[in-house]
Design a protein around this motif. Structure first.
Motif, PDB file in Angstrom:
ATOM      1  N   LEU A 225      -0.815 -44.177 -25.506  1.00 43.19           N
ATOM      2  CA  LEU A 225       0.269 -43.007 -25.251  1.00 43.19           C
ATOM      3  C   LEU A 225      -0.577 -41.746 -24.120  1.00 43.19           C
ATOM      4  N   GLN A 226      -1.663 -41.589 -24.647  1.00 40.70           N
ATOM      5  CA  GLN A 226      -2.406 -40.454 -24.037  1.00 40.70           C
ATOM      6  C   GLN A 226      -2.779 -40.948 -22.444  1.00 40.70           C
ATOM      7  N   ASN A 227      -3.547 -42.182 -22.619  1.00 40.11           N
ATOM      8  CA  ASN A 227      -4.075 -42.641 -21.120  1.00 40.11           C
ATOM      9  C   ASN A 227      -3.008 -43.140 -20.193  1.00 40.11           C
ATOM     10  N   GLN A 228      -1.759 -43.708 -20.698  1.00 43.69           N
ATOM     11  CA  GLN A 228      -0.997 -44.512 -19.793  1.00 43.69           C
ATOM     12  C   GLN A 228       0.198 -43.787 -19.407  1.00 43.69           C
ATOM     13  N   CYS A 229       0.410 -42.538 -19.842  1.00 39.82           N
ATOM     14  CA  CYS A 229       1.492 -41.620 -19.886  1.00 39.82           C
ATOM     15  C   CYS A 229       0.772 -40.012 -19.194  1.00 39.82           C
ATOM     16  N   ASP A 230       1.868 -39.204 -18.688  1.00 36.80           N
ATOM     17  CA  ASP A 230       1.852 -37.891 -18.100  1.00 36.80           C
ATOM     18  C   ASP A 230       2.112 -36.896 -19.139  1.00 36.80           C
ATOM     19  N   TRP A 231       1.253 -36.019 -19.322  1.00 31.60           N
ATOM     20  CA  TRP A 231       1.537 -35.018 -20.565  1.00 31.60           C
ATOM     21  C   TRP A 231       1.606 -33.645 -19.764  1.00 31.60           C
ATOM     22  N   GLN A 232       2.810 -32.882 -20.231  1.00 32.11           N
ATOM     23  CA  GLN A 232       3.242 -31.349 -19.740  1.00 32.11           C
ATOM     24  C   GLN A 232       3.499 -30.683 -20.840  1.00 32.11           C
ATOM     25  N   TYR A 233       2.906 -29.480 -20.883  1.00 37.06           N
ATOM     26  CA  TYR A 233       3.381 -28.694 -21.734  1.00 37.06           C
ATOM     27  C   TYR A 233       4.794 -27.984 -21.565  1.00 37.06           C
ATOM     28  N   GLU A 234       5.521 -27.928 -22.418  1.00 35.86           N
ATOM     29  CA  GLU A 234       6.962 -27.141 -22.024  1.00 35.86           C
ATOM     30  C   GLU A 234       7.165 -26.656 -23.543  1.00 35.86           C
ATOM     31  N   LYS A 235       8.174 -25.534 -23.544  1.00 33.91           N
ATOM     32  CA  LYS A 235       8.762 -24.897 -24.703  1.00 33.91           C
ATOM     33  C   LYS A 235      10.343 -25.691 -24.702  1.00 33.91           C
ATOM     34  N   LEU A 236      10.448 -26.294 -26.028  1.00 35.84           N
ATOM     35  CA  LEU A 236      11.893 -26.814 -26.106  1.00 35.84           C
ATOM     36  C   LEU A 236      12.017 -26.020 -27.429  1.00 35.84           C
ATOM     37  N   GLY A 237      13.316 -25.212 -27.284  1.00 40.71           N
ATOM     38  CA  GLY A 237      13.867 -24.653 -28.519  1.00 40.71           C
ATOM     39  C   GLY A 237      12.686 -23.553 -28.963  1.00 40.71           C
ATOM     40  N   GLU A 238      12.500 -23.572 -30.278  1.00 39.01           N
ATOM     41  CA  GLU A 238      11.557 -22.390 -30.816  1.00 39.01           C
ATOM     42  C   GLU A 238      10.065 -22.716 -30.752  1.00 39.01           C
ATOM     43  N   LEU A 239       9.834 -24.232 -30.505  1.00 35.14           N
ATOM     44  CA  LEU A 239       8.577 -24.693 -30.594  1.00 35.14           C
ATOM     45  C   LEU A 239       8.210 -25.170 -29.262  1.00 35.14           C
ATOM     46  N   GLY A 240       6.714 -24.792 -28.960  1.00 33.14           N
ATOM     47  CA  GLY A 240       6.375 -25.554 -27.882  1.00 33.14           C
ATOM     48  C   GLY A 240       5.721 -26.642 -28.093  1.00 33.14           C
ATOM     49  N   GLY A 241       5.468 -27.678 -27.079  1.00 34.21           N
ATOM     50  CA  GLY A 241       5.113 -28.851 -27.335  1.00 34.21           C
ATOM     51  C   GLY A 241       4.605 -29.747 -25.837  1.00 34.21           C
ATOM     52  N   TYR A 242       4.570 -31.067 -25.997  1.00 29.22           N
ATOM     53  CA  TYR A 242       4.314 -31.892 -24.656  1.00 29.22           C
ATOM     54  C   TYR A 242       5.414 -32.769 -24.531  1.00 29.22           C
ATOM     55  N   ARG A 243       5.935 -32.673 -23.299  1.00 32.12           N
ATOM     56  CA  ARG A 243       6.854 -33.711 -22.715  1.00 32.12           C
ATOM     57  C   ARG A 243       5.718 -34.821 -22.275  1.00 32.12           C
ATOM     58  N   VAL A 244       5.896 -36.033 -22.766  1.00 36.11           N
ATOM     59  CA  VAL A 244       5.110 -37.244 -22.241  1.00 36.11           C
ATOM     60  C   VAL A 244       5.968 -38.062 -21.668  1.00 36.11           C
ATOM     61  N   THR A 245       5.763 -38.368 -20.262  1.00 39.03           N
ATOM     62  CA  THR A 245       6.395 -39.276 -19.573  1.00 39.03           C
ATOM     63  C   THR A 245       5.815 -40.386 -19.072  1.00 39.03           C
ATOM     64  N   SER A 246       6.489 -41.339 -19.026  1.00 36.03           N
ATOM     65  CA  SER A 246       6.007 -42.831 -18.715  1.00 36.03           C
ATOM     66  C   SER A 246       5.703 -42.982 -17.198  1.00 36.03           C
ATOM     67  N   ARG A 247       4.521 -43.622 -16.930  1.00 35.41           N
ATOM     68  CA  ARG A 247       4.291 -43.694 -15.599  1.00 35.41           C
ATOM     69  C   ARG A 247       4.888 -45.079 -14.930  1.00 35.41           C
ATOM     70  N   VAL A 248       5.121 -45.840 -15.834  1.00 32.94           N
ATOM     71  CA  VAL A 248       5.980 -47.115 -15.478  1.00 32.94           C
ATOM     72  C   VAL A 248       7.456 -47.018 -15.286  1.00 32.94           C
ATOM     73  N   ASN A 249       7.770 -46.118 -16.242  1.00 35.67           N
ATOM     74  CA  ASN A 249       9.475 -45.878 -16.175  1.00 35.67           C
ATOM     75  C   ASN A 249       9.618 -44.432 -16.104  1.00 35.67           C
ATOM     76  N   PRO A 250       9.328 -43.676 -14.894  1.00 33.16           N
ATOM     77  CA  PRO A 250       9.384 -42.200 -15.055  1.00 33.16           C
ATOM     78  C   PRO A 250      10.671 -41.538 -15.553  1.00 33.16           C
ATOM     79  N   GLU A 251      11.419 -42.225 -15.648  1.00 32.46           N
ATOM     80  CA  GLU A 251      12.935 -41.749 -16.330  1.00 32.46           C
ATOM     81  C   GLU A 251      12.821 -41.597 -17.815  1.00 32.46           C
ATOM     82  N   ASN A 252      11.993 -42.214 -18.236  1.00 35.13           N
ATOM     83  CA  ASN A 252      11.857 -41.993 -19.623  1.00 35.13           C
ATOM     84  C   ASN A 252      10.572 -41.176 -20.081  1.00 35.13           C
ATOM     85  N   SER A 253      11.033 -40.401 -21.159  1.00 36.56           N
ATOM     86  CA  SER A 253      10.064 -39.496 -21.930  1.00 36.56           C
ATOM     87  C   SER A 253      10.519 -39.437 -23.332  1.00 36.56           C
TER      88      SER A 253
END
Length: 235
Positions: A139-167
């Motif tokens: 998951l780390q090596n095959q996807c793109d990771w981007q920090y974002e805030k969702l609700g009260e917690l921060g975290g990472y949006r992990v997006t598929s490189r094969v299916n970019p619409e999936n995260s």
């Protein structure tokens, strides 16, 4: 099954025949409800391939941005305090289950939690379970990771490189040590158990971690009694 998966299955079978002199069968299953196809294909110890689908929420959470519940490694219930004294399988001096030689002489297949001790499987049943360390690293090596805030917690949006619409979204939920929640001043680390035992560190298991300030997530080994989050996966 879409044409991309059919092609990959045929390609894998051909490569397996050429490289090893025998067919390596590729098995695919439908992505279950509550999971996302991140386009990750893994290899089993017998050489076959499989899709790994990632759950949208942590165990104990109802939405992606919630922390969910915390568990010691191999335990299927939450508790008020997390320490060696109440760990289900002994302490650092004497493990009673998932035991490896203390002289680091173990050579063999990776040791994983049985499904009976896997909280993701116990809670969700079916093909659900905790991810292995290898699946976290994929998951780390095959996807793109981007920090974002969702609700009260921060975290990472992990997006598929094969299916970019999936995260998926992985909240940074902290950890529990003893009876204290450690959130490091509001910017905690996200600690997630894998199902993989750390065979060269008695009493430890592999986990996956990240925070706002670390550009690349990484793996570590921690004592099994720590209270960490669990993100389920399905084959």
């Amino acid at each position: 099954m879409d044409m991309k998966k059919i092609f990959l299955a045929l390609f894998s079978a051909v490569i397996g025949t050429v490289a090893f002199g025998q067919s390596i069968y590729t098995t695919y299953s439908e992505c279950p409800e509550g999971a996302v196809d991140m386009g990750i294909v893994m290899t089993r110890e017998d050489g076959t391939y499989y899709n790994i689908y990632w759950g949208t929420c942590n165990i104990g959470a109802e939405t992606p941005e919630e922390r969910g519940e915390f568990f010691a490694w191999g335990e299927i219930e939450t508790k008020e305090s997390y320490n060696w004294d109440n760990y289900a399988y002994g302490d650092i001096n004497e493990m009673t289950k998932y035991v490896v030689p203390t002289d680091n002489s173990y050579i063999g297949p990776a040791i994983r939690l049985s499904l009976d001790d896997d909280v993701a499987h116990v809670r969700l049943q079916g093909r659900w379970r905790m991810p292995t360390m290898g699946e976290w690293l994929a998951l780390q090596n095959q996807c793109d990771w981007q920090y974002e805030k969702l609700g009260e917690l921060g975290g990472y949006r992990v997006t598929s490189r094969v299916n970019p619409e999936n995260s998926i979204f992985l909240p940074i939920g902290g950890m529990i040590f003893g009876d204290v929640m450690y959130d490091y001043g509001g910017e905690p680390y996200g600690h997630y158990w894998s199902s993989s035992l750390c065979v060269n560190s008695p009493g430890s298991a592999w986990y996956f971690t990240f925070n706002k300030w670390i550009l690349s997530p990484y793996q570590g080994a921690a004592y099994r009694y720590y209270g960490y989050n669990v993100r389920p996966v399905s084959e």
